[in-house]
Scaffold this motif. Structure first.
Motif, PDB file in Angstrom:
ATOM      1  N   THR A 297     -10.399 -27.578 -50.502  1.00  0.00           N
ATOM      2  CA  THR A 297     -11.561 -28.444 -50.667  1.00  0.00           C
ATOM      3  C   THR A 297     -12.555 -28.131 -49.547  1.00  0.00           C
ATOM      4  O   THR A 297     -12.251 -27.354 -48.636  1.00  0.00           O
ATOM      5  N   PHE A 298     -13.727 -28.731 -49.598  1.00  0.00           N
ATOM      6  CA  PHE A 298     -14.712 -28.419 -48.562  1.00  0.00           C
ATOM      7  C   PHE A 298     -15.656 -29.590 -48.299  1.00  0.00           C
ATOM      8  O   PHE A 298     -15.838 -30.474 -49.135  1.00  0.00           O
ATOM      9  N   ASP A 299     -16.251 -29.558 -47.092  1.00  0.00           N
ATOM     10  CA  ASP A 299     -17.334 -30.461 -46.709  1.00  0.00           C
ATOM     11  C   ASP A 299     -18.570 -29.630 -46.393  1.00  0.00           C
ATOM     12  O   ASP A 299     -18.464 -28.464 -45.990  1.00  0.00           O
ATOM     13  N   GLU A 300     -19.731 -30.233 -46.543  1.00  0.00           N
ATOM     14  CA  GLU A 300     -20.986 -29.533 -46.297  1.00  0.00           C
ATOM     15  C   GLU A 300     -21.735 -30.164 -45.124  1.00  0.00           C
ATOM     16  O   GLU A 300     -21.792 -31.390 -44.992  1.00  0.00           O
ATOM     17  N   TYR A 301     -22.317 -29.314 -44.282  1.00  0.00           N
ATOM     18  CA  TYR A 301     -23.157 -29.753 -43.167  1.00  0.00           C
ATOM     19  C   TYR A 301     -24.437 -28.919 -43.189  1.00  0.00           C
ATOM     20  O   TYR A 301     -24.403 -27.730 -43.508  1.00  0.00           O
ATOM     21  N   GLU A 302     -25.540 -29.549 -42.829  1.00  0.00           N
ATOM     22  CA  GLU A 302     -26.803 -28.805 -42.771  1.00  0.00           C
ATOM     23  C   GLU A 302     -27.692 -29.387 -41.685  1.00  0.00           C
ATOM     24  O   GLU A 302     -27.867 -30.597 -41.590  1.00  0.00           O
ATOM     25  N   TYR A 303     -28.225 -28.492 -40.859  1.00  0.00           N
ATOM     26  CA  TYR A 303     -29.162 -28.927 -39.825  1.00  0.00           C
ATOM     27  C   TYR A 303     -30.069 -27.755 -39.465  1.00  0.00           C
ATOM     28  O   TYR A 303     -29.598 -26.629 -39.285  1.00  0.00           O
ATOM     29  N   ASP A 304     -31.361 -28.042 -39.353  1.00  0.00           N
ATOM     30  CA  ASP A 304     -32.354 -27.040 -39.029  1.00  0.00           C
ATOM     31  C   ASP A 304     -32.221 -25.874 -40.014  1.00  0.00           C
ATOM     32  O   ASP A 304     -32.270 -26.089 -41.218  1.00  0.00           O
ATOM     33  N   LYS A 305     -32.007 -24.663 -39.538  1.00  0.00           N
ATOM     34  CA  LYS A 305     -31.922 -23.492 -40.415  1.00  0.00           C
ATOM     35  C   LYS A 305     -30.488 -23.128 -40.786  1.00  0.00           C
ATOM     36  O   LYS A 305     -30.254 -22.101 -41.429  1.00  0.00           O
ATOM     37  N   TYR A 306     -29.520 -23.960 -40.397  1.00  0.00           N
ATOM     38  CA  TYR A 306     -28.115 -23.634 -40.593  1.00  0.00           C
ATOM     39  C   TYR A 306     -27.468 -24.490 -41.681  1.00  0.00           C
ATOM     40  O   TYR A 306     -27.696 -25.696 -41.763  1.00  0.00           O
ATOM     41  N   ILE A 307     -26.635 -23.840 -42.498  1.00  0.00           N
ATOM     42  CA  ILE A 307     -25.801 -24.529 -43.479  1.00  0.00           C
ATOM     43  C   ILE A 307     -24.361 -24.145 -43.194  1.00  0.00           C
ATOM     44  O   ILE A 307     -24.049 -22.967 -43.021  1.00  0.00           O
ATOM     45  N   THR A 308     -23.490 -25.135 -43.118  1.00  0.00           N
ATOM     46  CA  THR A 308     -22.070 -24.873 -42.864  1.00  0.00           C
ATOM     47  C   THR A 308     -21.217 -25.503 -43.950  1.00  0.00           C
ATOM     48  O   THR A 308     -21.437 -26.651 -44.330  1.00  0.00           O
ATOM     49  N   TYR A 309     -20.241 -24.733 -44.425  1.00  0.00           N
ATOM     50  CA  TYR A 309     -19.205 -25.279 -45.292  1.00  0.00           C
ATOM     51  C   TYR A 309     -17.884 -25.192 -44.548  1.00  0.00           C
ATOM     52  O   TYR A 309     -17.505 -24.124 -44.049  1.00  0.00           O
ATOM     53  N   VAL A 310     -17.207 -26.324 -44.449  1.00  0.00           N
ATOM     54  CA  VAL A 310     -15.906 -26.392 -43.789  1.00  0.00           C
ATOM     55  C   VAL A 310     -14.851 -26.523 -44.872  1.00  0.00           C
ATOM     56  O   VAL A 310     -14.850 -27.486 -45.637  1.00  0.00           O
TER      57      VAL A 310
ATOM     58  N   ASN B 265       1.406 -26.773 -44.945  1.00  0.00           N
ATOM     59  CA  ASN B 265       0.549 -26.158 -43.934  1.00  0.00           C
ATOM     60  C   ASN B 265      -0.897 -26.521 -44.240  1.00  0.00           C
ATOM     61  O   ASN B 265      -1.319 -26.492 -45.405  1.00  0.00           O
ATOM     62  N   VAL B 266      -1.644 -26.860 -43.200  1.00  0.00           N
ATOM     63  CA  VAL B 266      -3.046 -27.232 -43.367  1.00  0.00           C
ATOM     64  C   VAL B 266      -3.899 -26.365 -42.446  1.00  0.00           C
ATOM     65  O   VAL B 266      -3.613 -26.256 -41.250  1.00  0.00           O
ATOM     66  N   TYR B 267      -4.931 -25.737 -43.018  1.00  0.00           N
ATOM     67  CA  TYR B 267      -5.798 -24.852 -42.246  1.00  0.00           C
ATOM     68  C   TYR B 267      -7.250 -25.286 -42.395  1.00  0.00           C
ATOM     69  O   TYR B 267      -7.644 -25.853 -43.422  1.00  0.00           O
ATOM     70  N   ILE B 268      -8.032 -24.996 -41.364  1.00  0.00           N
ATOM     71  CA  ILE B 268      -9.470 -25.283 -41.383  1.00  0.00           C
ATOM     72  C   ILE B 268     -10.224 -23.975 -41.154  1.00  0.00           C
ATOM     73  O   ILE B 268      -9.900 -23.216 -40.239  1.00  0.00           O
ATOM     74  N   ASP B 269     -11.216 -23.723 -41.991  1.00  0.00           N
ATOM     75  CA  ASP B 269     -12.072 -22.546 -41.835  1.00  0.00           C
ATOM     76  C   ASP B 269     -13.516 -22.958 -42.084  1.00  0.00           C
ATOM     77  O   ASP B 269     -13.812 -23.590 -43.104  1.00  0.00           O
ATOM     78  N   SER B 270     -14.396 -22.603 -41.171  1.00  0.00           N
ATOM     79  CA  SER B 270     -15.806 -22.918 -41.360  1.00  0.00           C
ATOM     80  C   SER B 270     -16.597 -21.633 -41.578  1.00  0.00           C
ATOM     81  O   SER B 270     -16.305 -20.601 -40.974  1.00  0.00           O
ATOM     82  N   ILE B 271     -17.595 -21.711 -42.454  1.00  0.00           N
ATOM     83  CA  ILE B 271     -18.501 -20.591 -42.699  1.00  0.00           C
ATOM     84  C   ILE B 271     -19.916 -21.123 -42.555  1.00  0.00           C
ATOM     85  O   ILE B 271     -20.319 -22.043 -43.269  1.00  0.00           O
ATOM     86  N   THR B 272     -20.667 -20.547 -41.622  1.00  0.00           N
ATOM     87  CA  THR B 272     -22.037 -20.993 -41.343  1.00  0.00           C
ATOM     88  C   THR B 272     -23.023 -19.892 -41.719  1.00  0.00           C
ATOM     89  O   THR B 272     -22.783 -18.707 -41.479  1.00  0.00           O
ATOM     90  N   TYR B 273     -24.131 -20.317 -42.290  1.00  0.00           N
ATOM     91  CA  TYR B 273     -25.164 -19.377 -42.743  1.00  0.00           C
ATOM     92  C   TYR B 273     -26.483 -19.698 -42.072  1.00  0.00           C
ATOM     93  O   TYR B 273     -26.892 -20.862 -41.992  1.00  0.00           O
TER      94      TYR B 273
ATOM     95  N   ILE C  80     -24.534 -14.443 -42.105  1.00  0.00           N
ATOM     96  CA  ILE C  80     -23.458 -15.329 -41.693  1.00  0.00           C
ATOM     97  C   ILE C  80     -23.537 -15.480 -40.178  1.00  0.00           C
ATOM     98  O   ILE C  80     -23.710 -14.511 -39.445  1.00  0.00           O
ATOM     99  N   PHE C  81     -23.430 -16.721 -39.712  1.00  0.00           N
ATOM    100  CA  PHE C  81     -23.557 -17.038 -38.291  1.00  0.00           C
ATOM    101  C   PHE C  81     -22.170 -17.369 -37.753  1.00  0.00           C
ATOM    102  O   PHE C  81     -21.551 -18.343 -38.164  1.00  0.00           O
ATOM    103  N   THR C  82     -21.676 -16.546 -36.830  1.00  0.00           N
ATOM    104  CA  THR C  82     -20.307 -16.668 -36.348  1.00  0.00           C
ATOM    105  C   THR C  82     -20.252 -17.223 -34.926  1.00  0.00           C
ATOM    106  O   THR C  82     -21.288 -17.454 -34.286  1.00  0.00           O
TER     107      THR C  82
END
Length: 232
Positions: A100-113, A126-134, A141-143
């Protein structure tokens, strides 16, 4: 020509439907309105087998580079799960992959967790978290490497501020847990690779085991942008 094009499109969708039915997989698409009022298509892949179930949700944005990266993450997660050896359980336990995922957005960045749950019929899932920011302005992609480059003290500040914010938690009030916290918030960029640009600050996510035992769950905190010398 128009009739031929229509016929080919219909034929394509028929073959696509047959493929997913043959592989016990169903792909659904629906439109939703996110918290930031931006339209986004949410896809889900469902697959049921004799030994396992797969249910993944992921967004499709208007940015092709972003979508490609997200698809790669989802597909690699599914393929890795499928490649694991699965043994029938006397208990009737069924293996499960759920994303599943959550969405975040601020200024020029969009992140999906993305939150990945793997039930491998062990003591606990097992539970893992991965974020991808654009970065919408740079179309990339912003790392964590890009984040560290925003100022010379970024990694040092992330480490010190995170430790100080978390150490007040009751669970870290003994020597062993304090050491674990220091390790999990130390000046290693991998400790801060899961982040999101929230409206109120930079949100950092700590996975299970990173700073505390599994039983304590995962942790997150928000660092105000001004504390990191980030001016938006």
């Amino acid at each position: 020509m128009k009739k031929v094009a229509i016929f080919l499109c219909v034929l394509f969708f028929i073959f696509l439907a047959i493929y997913f039915l043959k592989n016990n997989a169903v792909v659904e698409v629906k439109s939703v309105i996110s918290d930031n009022s931006s339209n986004v298509s949410v896809k889900n892949i469902k697959e049921k087998g004799d030994l396992y179930d797969i249910l993944t949700y992921f967004p499709e944005t208007k940015y092709e580079v972003f979508n490609d990266y997200i698809y790669q993450f989802i597909n690699s997660s599914i393929q890795e799960f499928k490649s694991m050896e699965k043994i029938p359980m006397d208990s009737g336990c069924k293996y499960l992959l759920e994303i599943t995922f959550d969405e975040y957005e601020y200024d020029k960045y969009i992140t999906y967790v993305f939150y990945t749950l793997e039930n491998l019929c062990g003591a606990h899932p097992n539970v893992y978290i991965d974020s991808i920011t654009y970065d919408t302005s740079q179309n990339k992609i912003f790392t964590i490497d890009d984040l560290i480059l925003l100022n010379d003290d970024m990694l040092k500040n992330l480490s010190e501020i995170s430790y100080n914010m978390l150490k007040v938690n009751e669970i870290f009030q003994n020597e062993n847990m304090d050491k674990r916290l220091k390790d999990g918030t130390g000046m290693d960029k991998n400790n801060f690779k899961n982040f999101a640009f929230d409206k109120t600050g930079l949100k950092i996510f700590f996975e299970n085991y990173q700073i505390a035992p599994y039983s304590a769950g995962d942790f997150s905190l928000i660092i105000p942008y001004e504390k990191l010398n980030l001016n938006f």
